[in-house]
Motif scaffolding. Sequence first.
Motif, PDB file in Angstrom:
ATOM      1  N   PHE A 100       3.706  -3.240 -22.313  1.00 46.27           N
ATOM      2  CA  PHE A 100       3.404  -4.340 -23.220  1.00 46.27           C
ATOM      3  C   PHE A 100       4.491  -4.462 -24.282  1.00 46.27           C
ATOM      4  CE2 PHE A 100      -0.537  -2.565 -21.700  1.00 46.27           C
ATOM      5  CZ  PHE A 100      -1.347  -3.650 -21.430  1.00 46.27           C
ATOM      6  N   ALA A 101       4.967  -5.686 -24.501  1.00 46.50           N
ATOM      7  CA  ALA A 101       5.762  -5.970 -25.686  1.00 46.50           C
ATOM      8  C   ALA A 101       4.815  -6.010 -26.880  1.00 46.50           C
ATOM      9  CB  ALA A 101       6.477  -7.305 -25.523  1.00 46.50           C
ATOM     10  N   SER A 102       5.365  -6.052 -28.079  1.00 48.64           N
ATOM     11  CA  SER A 102       4.519  -6.226 -29.252  1.00 48.64           C
ATOM     12  C   SER A 102       3.727  -7.517 -29.102  1.00 48.64           C
ATOM     13  CB  SER A 102       5.388  -6.275 -30.514  1.00 48.64           C
ATOM     14  OG  SER A 102       4.584  -6.445 -31.658  1.00 48.64           O
ATOM     15  N   TYR A 103       2.428  -7.424 -29.226  1.00 51.98           N
ATOM     16  CA  TYR A 103       1.489  -8.542 -29.037  1.00 51.98           C
ATOM     17  C   TYR A 103       1.494  -9.063 -27.601  1.00 51.98           C
ATOM     18  CZ  TYR A 103       1.348  -8.218 -34.075  1.00 51.98           C
ATOM     19  OH  TYR A 103       1.212  -7.742 -35.353  1.00 51.98           O
ATOM     20  N   GLY A 104       1.892  -8.220 -26.686  1.00 52.28           N
ATOM     21  CA  GLY A 104       1.800  -8.559 -25.273  1.00 52.28           C
ATOM     22  C   GLY A 104       0.370  -8.415 -24.772  1.00 52.28           C
ATOM     23  N   LEU A 105       0.028  -9.242 -23.813  1.00 58.78           N
ATOM     24  CA  LEU A 105      -1.352  -9.305 -23.330  1.00 58.78           C
ATOM     25  C   LEU A 105      -1.430  -9.157 -21.817  1.00 58.78           C
ATOM     26  CD1 LEU A 105      -4.425 -10.108 -23.739  1.00 58.78           C
ATOM     27  CD2 LEU A 105      -3.671 -12.475 -23.379  1.00 58.78           C
ATOM     28  N   ASN A 106      -2.327  -8.306 -21.349  1.00 57.14           N
ATOM     29  CA  ASN A 106      -2.770  -8.315 -19.958  1.00 57.14           C
ATOM     30  C   ASN A 106      -4.061  -9.123 -19.974  1.00 57.14           C
ATOM     31  OD1 ASN A 106      -2.992  -7.822 -17.240  1.00 57.14           O
ATOM     32  ND2 ASN A 106      -3.782  -5.740 -17.470  1.00 57.14           N
ATOM     33  N   PRO A 107      -4.013 -10.386 -19.533  1.00 61.74           N
ATOM     34  CA  PRO A 107      -5.092 -11.339 -19.827  1.00 61.74           C
ATOM     35  C   PRO A 107      -6.397 -10.991 -19.122  1.00 61.74           C
ATOM     36  CG  PRO A 107      -3.589 -12.259 -18.210  1.00 61.74           C
ATOM     37  CD  PRO A 107      -2.967 -10.973 -18.673  1.00 61.74           C
ATOM     38  N   PRO A 108      -7.493 -11.616 -19.554  1.00 52.96           N
ATOM     39  CA  PRO A 108      -8.793 -11.353 -18.930  1.00 52.96           C
ATOM     40  C   PRO A 108      -8.734 -11.490 -17.411  1.00 52.96           C
ATOM     41  CG  PRO A 108      -9.098 -12.655 -20.914  1.00 52.96           C
ATOM     42  CD  PRO A 108      -7.616 -12.550 -20.691  1.00 52.96           C
ATOM     43  N   HIS A 109      -9.195 -10.444 -16.726  1.00 53.68           N
ATOM     44  CA  HIS A 109      -9.119 -10.409 -15.268  1.00 53.68           C
ATOM     45  C   HIS A 109     -10.222  -9.520 -14.717  1.00 53.68           C
ATOM     46  CE1 HIS A 109      -6.771  -6.918 -16.655  1.00 53.68           C
ATOM     47  NE2 HIS A 109      -7.079  -6.346 -15.501  1.00 53.68           N
ATOM     48  N   GLY A 123       1.772   3.566 -28.134  1.00 52.09           N
ATOM     49  CA  GLY A 123       1.366   2.320 -28.756  1.00 52.09           C
ATOM     50  C   GLY A 123      -0.118   2.237 -29.060  1.00 52.09           C
ATOM     51  N   THR A 124      -0.541   1.032 -29.413  1.00 53.63           N
ATOM     52  CA  THR A 124      -1.928   0.770 -29.801  1.00 53.63           C
ATOM     53  C   THR A 124      -2.429  -0.466 -29.072  1.00 53.63           C
ATOM     54  OG1 THR A 124      -1.516   1.672 -32.018  1.00 53.63           O
ATOM     55  CG2 THR A 124      -3.486   0.319 -31.737  1.00 53.63           C
ATOM     56  N   LEU A 125      -3.509  -0.319 -28.318  1.00 52.31           N
ATOM     57  CA  LEU A 125      -4.054  -1.420 -27.537  1.00 52.31           C
ATOM     58  C   LEU A 125      -5.472  -1.768 -27.977  1.00 52.31           C
ATOM     59  CD1 LEU A 125      -3.047  -0.460 -23.870  1.00 52.31           C
ATOM     60  CD2 LEU A 125      -1.873  -2.045 -25.404  1.00 52.31           C
ATOM     61  N   LEU A 126      -5.734  -3.067 -28.084  1.00 51.26           N
ATOM     62  CA  LEU A 126      -7.091  -3.561 -28.216  1.00 51.26           C
ATOM     63  C   LEU A 126      -7.578  -3.883 -26.807  1.00 51.26           C
ATOM     64  CD1 LEU A 126      -9.517  -4.713 -29.859  1.00 51.26           C
ATOM     65  CD2 LEU A 126      -8.323  -6.911 -29.815  1.00 51.26           C
ATOM     66  N   VAL A 127      -8.655  -3.236 -26.372  1.00 51.33           N
ATOM     67  CA  VAL A 127      -9.150  -3.430 -25.010  1.00 51.33           C
ATOM     68  C   VAL A 127     -10.622  -3.820 -25.058  1.00 51.33           C
ATOM     69  CG1 VAL A 127      -7.522  -1.694 -24.159  1.00 51.33           C
ATOM     70  CG2 VAL A 127      -9.894  -1.037 -24.641  1.00 51.33           C
ATOM     71  N   GLY A 162       0.091  -3.630 -31.770  1.00 53.85           N
ATOM     72  CA  GLY A 162       1.072  -2.893 -32.562  1.00 53.85           C
ATOM     73  C   GLY A 162       2.393  -3.622 -32.703  1.00 53.85           C
ATOM     74  N   GLN A 163       3.261  -3.085 -33.523  1.00 58.79           N
ATOM     75  CA  GLN A 163       4.581  -3.666 -33.774  1.00 58.79           C
ATOM     76  C   GLN A 163       5.632  -3.168 -32.785  1.00 58.79           C
ATOM     77  OE1 GLN A 163       5.177  -5.999 -36.199  1.00 58.79           O
ATOM     78  NE2 GLN A 163       2.982  -5.976 -36.637  1.00 58.79           N
ATOM     79  N   THR A 164       5.276  -2.197 -31.975  1.00 55.22           N
ATOM     80  CA  THR A 164       6.216  -1.634 -30.997  1.00 55.22           C
ATOM     81  C   THR A 164       5.657  -1.806 -29.589  1.00 55.22           C
ATOM     82  OG1 THR A 164       5.218   0.565 -31.155  1.00 55.22           O
ATOM     83  CG2 THR A 164       7.019   0.065 -32.676  1.00 55.22           C
ATOM     84  N   ASN A 165       6.495  -1.554 -28.600  1.00 51.51           N
ATOM     85  CA  ASN A 165       6.036  -1.619 -27.214  1.00 51.51           C
ATOM     86  C   ASN A 165       4.941  -0.585 -26.954  1.00 51.51           C
ATOM     87  OD1 ASN A 165       7.971  -3.562 -26.920  1.00 51.51           O
ATOM     88  ND2 ASN A 165       9.252  -2.411 -25.496  1.00 51.51           N
TER      89      ASN A 165
END
Length: 216
Positions: A100-109, A123-127, A162-165
Amino acid sequence: MTKFVIVAILALAASLVSAYDPSPLQDFCVAVNYTDSAVFVNGKFCKDAATVTANDFFFSGLNIPGNIAASKLGSSVNLVNVDKLVGLNTLGISLARLDFASYGLNPPHIHPRGTELLVVMEGTLLVGFVTSNPNKLFTKVLNKGDVFVFPVGLIHFQFNIGQTNAVAFASLNSQNPGLITIANTIFGSNPPINLDVLAKAFQLDKNVVDYLQKQF
């Protein structure tokens, strides 16, 4: 005796409709794409065991970051399923690297055939995932070393806040878990779903639906 027979039939029927990969009845069944073999197991033909080598159980490259720069969503998934690692055939498991890039998304699937177990490496992910009925959201912020499970067949997502990958690895309990990305499937089907159907389903103006279909 009659009751015993009925119970046995019901148990057999329940086993036949199982959604999970069947348990193997041999040590391995290395997949091949040609039909010279007479053995057909779990969607693939089996390679002659006498010609199997260690390379049939080997895959290299998950140390290499995905090309997130080429993604509109800022994410990349490298799935190692039976098509990439033929030794997985009948073993009921696969693996993926998620970048993931910063604010990258693996979209709803959805994975129609596999439960997903995710571990964050960097990094830090919201899941989160949403249950089928009622539509309750279960969501969590994950940091390095955290693990989260997404039940089979439920809509879920991962978002780098997060701000980083960020990097994560996921295991799935199917050799071919499948992937249905909600937006792509709904608005990018071929041929397109009727405008009136989508406009009414999503309570949107037809022009908005037309715009969304053009994006996919």
